[in-house]
Motif scaffolding. Structure first.
Motif, PDB file in Angstrom:
ATOM      1  N   GLY A 242       0.825  -1.192   0.000  1.00 57.14           N
ATOM      2  CA  GLY A 242       0.000   0.000   0.000  1.00 57.14           C
ATOM      3  C   GLY A 242       0.863   1.247   0.000  1.00 57.14           C
ATOM      4  N   ARG A 243       0.205   2.400  -0.103  1.00 57.60           N
ATOM      5  CA  ARG A 243       0.913   3.669  -0.128  1.00 57.60           C
ATOM      6  C   ARG A 243      -0.007   4.775   0.373  1.00 57.60           C
ATOM      7  NH1 ARG A 243       2.509   5.021  -6.119  1.00 57.60           N
ATOM      8  NH2 ARG A 243       2.339   7.150  -5.341  1.00 57.60           N
ATOM      9  N   PRO A 244       0.538   5.941   0.775  1.00 58.53           N
ATOM     10  CA  PRO A 244      -0.305   6.989   1.362  1.00 58.53           C
ATOM     11  C   PRO A 244      -1.299   7.596   0.376  1.00 58.53           C
ATOM     12  CG  PRO A 244       2.008   7.308   1.942  1.00 58.53           C
ATOM     13  CD  PRO A 244       1.977   6.266   0.890  1.00 58.53           C
ATOM     14  N   TRP A 245      -1.035   7.526  -0.883  1.00 55.16           N
ATOM     15  CA  TRP A 245      -1.947   8.053  -1.893  1.00 55.16           C
ATOM     16  C   TRP A 245      -1.643   7.383  -3.231  1.00 55.16           C
ATOM     17  CZ3 TRP A 245       2.883   9.683  -2.178  1.00 55.16           C
ATOM     18  CH2 TRP A 245       3.380  10.139  -3.394  1.00 55.16           C
ATOM     19  N   HIS A 246      -2.590   7.511  -4.163  1.00 55.25           N
ATOM     20  CA  HIS A 246      -2.387   7.007  -5.524  1.00 55.25           C
ATOM     21  C   HIS A 246      -3.182   7.916  -6.465  1.00 55.25           C
ATOM     22  CE1 HIS A 246      -2.391   4.429  -9.076  1.00 55.25           C
ATOM     23  NE2 HIS A 246      -1.423   3.702  -8.480  1.00 55.25           N
ATOM     24  N   PRO A 247      -2.622   8.236  -7.605  1.00 51.11           N
ATOM     25  CA  PRO A 247      -3.358   9.128  -8.522  1.00 51.11           C
ATOM     26  C   PRO A 247      -4.743   8.620  -8.882  1.00 51.11           C
ATOM     27  CG  PRO A 247      -1.088   8.869  -9.235  1.00 51.11           C
ATOM     28  CD  PRO A 247      -1.277   7.908  -8.115  1.00 51.11           C
ATOM     29  N   TYR A 248      -4.926   7.284  -8.819  1.00 54.76           N
ATOM     30  CA  TYR A 248      -6.218   6.728  -9.176  1.00 54.76           C
ATOM     31  C   TYR A 248      -7.107   6.431  -7.973  1.00 54.76           C
ATOM     32  CZ  TYR A 248      -3.928   6.124 -13.690  1.00 54.76           C
ATOM     33  OH  TYR A 248      -3.258   6.340 -14.866  1.00 54.76           O
ATOM     34  N   GLY A 249      -6.691   6.871  -6.792  1.00 57.59           N
ATOM     35  CA  GLY A 249      -7.567   6.781  -5.638  1.00 57.59           C
ATOM     36  C   GLY A 249      -7.280   5.637  -4.700  1.00 57.59           C
ATOM     37  N   VAL A 250      -8.162   5.476  -3.701  1.00 64.10           N
ATOM     38  CA  VAL A 250      -7.955   4.562  -2.599  1.00 64.10           C
ATOM     39  C   VAL A 250      -7.924   3.109  -3.035  1.00 64.10           C
ATOM     40  CG1 VAL A 250     -10.424   4.457  -2.032  1.00 64.10           C
ATOM     41  CG2 VAL A 250      -8.721   4.002  -0.251  1.00 64.10           C
ATOM     42  N   ALA A 251      -8.701   2.759  -4.066  1.00 60.55           N
ATOM     43  CA  ALA A 251      -8.747   1.368  -4.503  1.00 60.55           C
ATOM     44  C   ALA A 251      -7.384   0.896  -4.980  1.00 60.55           C
ATOM     45  CB  ALA A 251      -9.786   1.193  -5.610  1.00 60.55           C
TER      46      ALA A 251
ATOM     47  N   LYS B 209       5.587  15.060  -4.155  1.00 60.68           N
ATOM     48  CA  LYS B 209       4.483  14.608  -5.006  1.00 60.68           C
ATOM     49  C   LYS B 209       3.176  14.579  -4.230  1.00 60.68           C
ATOM     50  CE  LYS B 209       7.244  11.757  -8.195  1.00 60.68           C
ATOM     51  NZ  LYS B 209       7.532  10.376  -8.659  1.00 60.68           N
ATOM     52  N   LEU B 210       3.237  14.123  -2.971  1.00 62.74           N
ATOM     53  CA  LEU B 210       2.024  14.107  -2.151  1.00 62.74           C
ATOM     54  C   LEU B 210       1.528  15.530  -1.915  1.00 62.74           C
ATOM     55  CD1 LEU B 210      -0.098  12.763  -0.381  1.00 62.74           C
ATOM     56  CD2 LEU B 210       1.543  12.783   1.518  1.00 62.74           C
ATOM     57  N   GLU B 211       2.424  16.468  -1.687  1.00 58.80           N
ATOM     58  CA  GLU B 211       2.024  17.858  -1.496  1.00 58.80           C
ATOM     59  C   GLU B 211       1.305  18.380  -2.744  1.00 58.80           C
ATOM     60  OE1 GLU B 211       4.173  21.721   0.412  1.00 58.80           O
ATOM     61  OE2 GLU B 211       5.160  20.857  -1.354  1.00 58.80           O
ATOM     62  N   ARG B 212       1.853  18.059  -3.919  1.00 60.64           N
ATOM     63  CA  ARG B 212       1.210  18.515  -5.165  1.00 60.64           C
ATOM     64  C   ARG B 212      -0.128  17.807  -5.387  1.00 60.64           C
ATOM     65  NH1 ARG B 212       6.690  18.288  -6.887  1.00 60.64           N
ATOM     66  NH2 ARG B 212       6.383  16.266  -7.905  1.00 60.64           N
ATOM     67  N   TYR B 213      -0.197  16.534  -5.001  1.00 59.67           N
ATOM     68  CA  TYR B 213      -1.451  15.783  -5.160  1.00 59.67           C
ATOM     69  C   TYR B 213      -2.559  16.400  -4.305  1.00 59.67           C
ATOM     70  CZ  TYR B 213      -4.714  11.819  -4.991  1.00 59.67           C
ATOM     71  OH  TYR B 213      -5.829  11.032  -5.076  1.00 59.67           O
ATOM     72  N   ILE B 214      -2.222  16.724  -3.040  1.00 59.30           N
ATOM     73  CA  ILE B 214      -3.231  17.328  -2.162  1.00 59.30           C
ATOM     74  C   ILE B 214      -3.581  18.733  -2.651  1.00 59.30           C
ATOM     75  CG2 ILE B 214      -3.637  18.150   0.199  1.00 59.30           C
ATOM     76  CD1 ILE B 214      -1.956  15.800   1.198  1.00 59.30           C
ATOM     77  N   ASP B 215      -2.597  19.467  -3.205  1.00 56.58           N
ATOM     78  CA  ASP B 215      -2.896  20.774  -3.810  1.00 56.58           C
ATOM     79  C   ASP B 215      -3.929  20.612  -4.914  1.00 56.58           C
ATOM     80  OD1 ASP B 215      -1.259  22.191  -2.157  1.00 56.58           O
ATOM     81  OD2 ASP B 215       0.365  22.459  -3.604  1.00 56.58           O
ATOM     82  N   ALA B 216      -3.736  19.586  -5.734  1.00 53.18           N
ATOM     83  CA  ALA B 216      -4.658  19.363  -6.847  1.00 53.18           C
ATOM     84  C   ALA B 216      -6.062  19.045  -6.340  1.00 53.18           C
ATOM     85  CB  ALA B 216      -4.148  18.224  -7.739  1.00 53.18           C
ATOM     86  N   GLN B 217      -6.150  18.304  -5.233  1.00 54.80           N
ATOM     87  CA  GLN B 217      -7.457  17.984  -4.663  1.00 54.80           C
ATOM     88  C   GLN B 217      -8.112  19.212  -4.029  1.00 54.80           C
ATOM     89  OE1 GLN B 217      -8.616  14.748  -5.045  1.00 54.80           O
ATOM     90  NE2 GLN B 217      -6.700  14.488  -6.165  1.00 54.80           N
ATOM     91  N   SER B 218      -7.279  20.231  -3.727  1.00 55.05           N
ATOM     92  CA  SER B 218      -7.779  21.402  -2.995  1.00 55.05           C
ATOM     93  C   SER B 218      -7.967  22.628  -3.881  1.00 55.05           C
ATOM     94  CB  SER B 218      -6.805  21.744  -1.855  1.00 55.05           C
ATOM     95  OG  SER B 218      -6.612  20.635  -1.013  1.00 55.05           O
ATOM     96  N   GLY B 219      -7.727  22.513  -5.178  1.00 56.55           N
ATOM     97  CA  GLY B 219      -8.004  23.631  -6.073  1.00 56.55           C
ATOM     98  C   GLY B 219      -6.808  24.236  -6.764  1.00 56.55           C
ATOM     99  N   GLY B 220      -5.571  23.737  -6.504  1.00 56.12           N
ATOM    100  CA  GLY B 220      -4.427  24.285  -7.225  1.00 56.12           C
ATOM    101  C   GLY B 220      -3.190  24.406  -6.356  1.00 56.12           C
TER     102      GLY B 220
END
Length: 439
Positions: free
Chosen positions: A13-22, A128-139
């Motif tokens: 497993g990993r803390p995040w994935h571009p394709y989601g929790v599954a 990468k995780l910081e950028r991923y959460i930025d993307a989920q939060s609007g930029g």
């Protein structure tokens, strides 16, 4: 970002994935074999034996993992971290971790086992995780997860209500600096260069050692189920114990001054600090001393601990004042304590003819009750006149015994006894008519 450590295939497993929790929370391929029976390392670290099973399904059932004692499954999916942030957490230290010894032992891997290569990869994953959460939060810059590199940035992020994340390092062979025959395999220049590198990466916290001895420090070893595996990479260390203080005020005696410390071991050794001088009258003082444990086969491995000994004199000034005060109280009580009364008795004359009188004179302690009686129990005097006299008529002959006692404040004087000798009076002969005449 521990999902990349130990070659990248130990952690499931990993803390995040571009394709989601599954995709993020899936078990490892070797764990999926025979309902978790293929998870040899998971079973060993969890129960101490390589045999066992677990439900390989992570999301969405979460039947057997994540779990506190599961060391090979992901336990910090970013949504769970977000929940903690929403609950009030505002700062987090994220450690970049690696253990090249265990990585080399594990057969499955896709990443390098070199500590520094793995740490660089994990630092990149944090960005990468910081950028991923930025993307989920609007930029860019709008996410709640913000990596900070100084206290001012951390305070700014916290004041914005976001999570300040500090990048740290915890690895076994930091900067590739291991130890061979107790000699470091790196130079000061190499350490300085790599310090600059990790600082540029954003690292602001660092632990010099993890599971194994390296060129910078040594470890105490692990305990528990993983200890036999981890401690294979460390060796026993012969240690000499010494103690000293700046004033040389104490002599130190160790229960054992040479001990052998094995990997994962902890030994308690008793040390007795004996003051060289014990003053009779002085204030208490603290003697600070240092206990040093130094490896006997290499002088550059040592550790110290400080302690304090409270030395007290036989008498402190305060104790002396207290004892003098008690002495004064005892003296005052002794002087003022109730005294047993005394009494003296005198009869004059000491010889008398029956029918005559004698004068009884007595003197007792002031405030005493006086009681005088004869040998028959007849009371001659009973009253509170401590000094006085009384006339007594002798009504018989023989030895008369008089006893005087005195009482005061519940205390009784020793009785005083005197005697008076009484003699019978002389009897006149009857008259005799020697001549008689008549005219």
């Amino acid at each position: 970002m521990a999902f990349e450590f130990l070659g990248g295939d130990v952690h499931c497993g990993r803390p995040w994935h571009p394709y989601g929790v599954a995709y993020a929370l899936q078990d490892c391929p070797d764990h999926k074999l025979a309902n978790g029976a293929g998870a040899v390392l998971e079973n060993f670290t969890r129960s101490g034996v390589p045999v066992g099973t677990h439900d390989p399904v992570g999301w969405p059932t979460f039947k057997d993992w994540p779990a506190p004692d599961s060391l090979t499954h992901e336990g910090t999916y970013y949504k769970w971290l977000e929940r903690s942030w929403r609950g009030g957490q505002r700062i987090l230290v994220n450690l970049l971790v690696e253990n090249n010894q265990l990585c080399n032992l594990y057969p499955l891997k896709r990443n390098s086992c070199d500590d520094m290569t793995s740490l660089r990869l994990q630092a990149d994953d944090m960005r990468k995780l910081e950028r991923y959460i930025d993307a989920q939060s609007g930029g860019p810059g709008r996410g709640w997860y913000r990596i900070v590199t100084d206290p001012w940035q951390a305070r700014k992020v916290i004041n914005q209500g976001k999570l300040a994340v500090v990048m740290g390092i915890e690895t076994s062979v930091l900067f590739g600096c291991s130890s061979k025959l107790d000699k470091p395999t790196c130079t000061s220049a190499q350490i300085d260069r790599q310090l600059d590198e990790v600082h540029a990466m954003g690292v602001r916290q660092m632990e010099l050692v993890n599971k194994f001895d390296n060129g910078l420090a040594g470890v105490a070893g692990d305990s528990g189920g993983v200890a036999p595996l981890v401690n294979l990479g460390n060796r026993s260390l012969p240690v000499q114990l010494t103690a000293s203080d700046p004033e040389d005020a104490c002599a130190y005696v160790f229960e054992q001054d040479h001990v052998e410390i094995g990997p994962g071991q902890q030994k308690d050794v008793t040390v007795r600090a004996n003051p060289r001088r014990s003053p009779f009258l002085a204030s208490g003082r603290l003697i600070g001393f240092t206990v040093t444990a130094r490896a006997t086969d290499t002088n550059n491995v040592a550790t110290q601990a400080q302690a304090q000994l409270e030395q007290r004199a036989v008498l402190s000034p305060l104790s002396l004042v207290f004892l003098l005060f008690l002495g004064a109280l005892a003296g005052g009580w002794w002087i003022s304590r109730p005294q047993k009364p005394t009494i003296s008795l005198l009869a004059e004359p000491s010889q008398v003819v029956q029918g005559g009188t004698i004068t009884m004179t007595w003197s007792a302690s002031p405030g005493s009750m006086v009681h005088i009686e004869n040998e028959k129990g007849d009371v001659v005097y009973d009253g509170n006149t401590s000094t006085g006299k009384k006339t007594y008529r002798v009504d018989r002959s023989g030895t008369l015994v008089f006893t005087a006692t005195a009482n005061r404040d519940g205390l009784k004087a020793d009785p005083t006894v005197i005697t008076v000798e009484a003699t019978a009076p002389e009897v006149a002969p009857p008259p005799v008519i020697r001549e008689f005449s008549a005219d």
